[in-house]
Write a protein that holds these residues in place. Structure first.
Motif, short mmCIF file in Angstrom:
data_model
loop_
_atom_site.label_atom_id
_atom_site.label_comp_id
_atom_site.label_asym_id
_atom_site.label_seq_id
_atom_site.Cartn_x
_atom_site.Cartn_y
_atom_site.Cartn_z
N ARG A 43 70.14 61.89 34.80
CA ARG A 43 69.63 63.25 34.97
C ARG A 43 68.11 63.26 34.98
O ARG A 43 67.48 63.91 35.82
CB ARG A 43 70.19 64.13 33.85
CG ARG A 43 70.15 65.59 34.10
CD ARG A 43 70.92 66.43 33.07
NE ARG A 43 70.99 65.90 31.72
CZ ARG A 43 72.06 65.28 31.19
NH1 ARG A 43 73.16 65.10 31.91
NH2 ARG A 43 72.03 64.83 29.95
N ILE A 44 67.49 62.53 34.07
CA ILE A 44 66.02 62.48 33.98
C ILE A 44 65.41 61.99 35.28
O ILE A 44 64.43 62.53 35.78
CB ILE A 44 65.58 61.60 32.80
CG1 ILE A 44 65.89 62.27 31.47
CG2 ILE A 44 64.09 61.27 32.88
CD1 ILE A 44 65.78 61.35 30.26
N PHE A 45 66.00 60.94 35.86
CA PHE A 45 65.44 60.32 37.07
C PHE A 45 66.16 60.74 38.35
O PHE A 45 65.88 60.20 39.42
CB PHE A 45 65.44 58.80 36.92
CG PHE A 45 64.50 58.32 35.86
CD1 PHE A 45 63.13 58.31 36.08
CD2 PHE A 45 64.97 57.92 34.62
CE1 PHE A 45 62.25 57.89 35.09
CE2 PHE A 45 64.10 57.48 33.62
CZ PHE A 45 62.74 57.47 33.86
N ASN A 46 67.10 61.68 38.24
CA ASN A 46 67.86 62.18 39.38
C ASN A 46 68.51 61.03 40.15
O ASN A 46 68.28 60.85 41.35
CB ASN A 46 66.97 63.03 40.30
CG ASN A 46 67.80 63.80 41.31
OD1 ASN A 46 68.96 64.12 41.07
ND2 ASN A 46 67.21 64.09 42.46
N LEU A 47 69.32 60.24 39.46
CA LEU A 47 69.96 59.06 40.04
C LEU A 47 71.44 59.30 40.28
O LEU A 47 72.08 60.08 39.59
CB LEU A 47 69.79 57.85 39.11
CG LEU A 47 68.36 57.44 38.79
CD1 LEU A 47 68.37 56.32 37.76
CD2 LEU A 47 67.63 57.01 40.06
N THR A 103 68.13 60.60 45.09
CA THR A 103 68.75 61.37 46.17
C THR A 103 68.21 60.99 47.55
O THR A 103 69.00 60.78 48.48
CB THR A 103 68.58 62.88 45.92
OG1 THR A 103 69.20 63.20 44.67
CG2 THR A 103 69.21 63.71 47.03
N PRO A 104 66.88 60.86 47.75
CA PRO A 104 66.40 60.47 49.09
C PRO A 104 66.90 59.09 49.54
O PRO A 104 67.24 58.90 50.70
CB PRO A 104 64.88 60.48 48.94
CG PRO A 104 64.59 61.35 47.78
CD PRO A 104 65.76 61.18 46.85
N ILE A 105 66.97 58.15 48.61
CA ILE A 105 67.46 56.82 48.98
C ILE A 105 68.96 56.88 49.24
O ILE A 105 69.47 56.30 50.20
CB ILE A 105 67.11 55.78 47.90
CG1 ILE A 105 65.60 55.54 47.92
CG2 ILE A 105 67.86 54.47 48.12
CD1 ILE A 105 65.09 54.64 46.83
N TRP A 106 69.70 57.61 48.42
CA TRP A 106 71.13 57.74 48.64
C TRP A 106 71.42 58.35 50.01
O TRP A 106 72.32 57.89 50.72
CB TRP A 106 71.77 58.60 47.54
CG TRP A 106 73.23 58.76 47.76
CD1 TRP A 106 74.21 57.87 47.41
CD2 TRP A 106 73.89 59.83 48.42
NE1 TRP A 106 75.43 58.34 47.81
CE2 TRP A 106 75.26 59.54 48.44
CE3 TRP A 106 73.44 61.02 49.01
CZ2 TRP A 106 76.20 60.39 49.01
CZ3 TRP A 106 74.38 61.85 49.58
CH2 TRP A 106 75.74 61.54 49.57
N SER A 140 74.51 58.72 27.17
CA SER A 140 73.15 58.18 27.31
C SER A 140 72.85 57.82 28.76
O SER A 140 71.75 58.10 29.26
CB SER A 140 72.98 56.94 26.43
OG SER A 140 73.04 57.28 25.08
N LEU A 141 73.80 57.21 29.45
CA LEU A 141 73.61 56.90 30.86
C LEU A 141 73.48 58.18 31.68
O LEU A 141 72.62 58.28 32.56
CB LEU A 141 74.75 56.03 31.39
CG LEU A 141 74.68 55.67 32.86
CD1 LEU A 141 73.39 54.93 33.21
CD2 LEU A 141 75.91 54.83 33.25
N ALA A 142 74.30 59.17 31.38
CA ALA A 142 74.22 60.45 32.09
C ALA A 142 72.85 61.09 31.90
O ALA A 142 72.27 61.65 32.85
CB ALA A 142 75.33 61.39 31.62
N ALA A 143 72.29 61.01 30.70
CA ALA A 143 70.97 61.58 30.43
C ALA A 143 69.90 60.84 31.24
O ALA A 143 69.01 61.47 31.83
CB ALA A 143 70.65 61.51 28.94
N LEU A 144 69.98 59.52 31.28
CA LEU A 144 69.04 58.73 32.07
C LEU A 144 69.12 59.10 33.54
O LEU A 144 68.10 59.29 34.21
CB LEU A 144 69.31 57.23 31.87
CG LEU A 144 68.41 56.29 32.64
CD1 LEU A 144 67.02 56.24 32.02
CD2 LEU A 144 69.02 54.89 32.68
#
Length: 101
Positions: A30-34, A68-71, A24-28
């Motif tokens: 993926r959805i928000f590219n975190l 990704t941009p913040i990272w 579930s965390l992986a899906a979240l």
């Protein structure tokens, strides 16, 4: 504090967390590219943000998830002891504009 880890390296002693929660965390993510910023910058480092005094078990259950941009602009990711009494260490990072003085 997510009370779960995505990888065994983030638990001492190492063990996997409930697969459905990790999925579930992986899906979240993926959805928000975190990304888990600290783990992404420290893929092999053993460090923990929570210790269970009674058992001696440790875990890295506190994370900062970023896009990704913040990272890409984040730096100095760290796990530190907070100035106030708590049972968790804190995850910190610095973020700034790339061309700022």
């Amino acid at each position: 504090d997510f009370n779960l880890v995505e990888e065994q390296i983030d638990r001492l002693p190492p063990h996997k967390d409930t697969q459905s929660a990790v999925a579930s965390l992986a899906a979240l993510k993926r959805i928000f590219n975190l990304h888990n910023g600290w783990r992404h910058k420290n893929p092999d480092k053993l460090a923990y943000s929570f210790s269970q005094v009674a058992t001696g078990a440790q875990s890295h259950i506190d994370q900062i998830y970023v896009s990704t941009p913040i990272w890409a602009k984040g730096q100095n990711w760290d796990i530190t002891i907070p100035p106030l009494m708590t049972d968790h260490n804190i995850i910190t990072m610095e973020f700034g504009k790339p061309r700022a003085p």
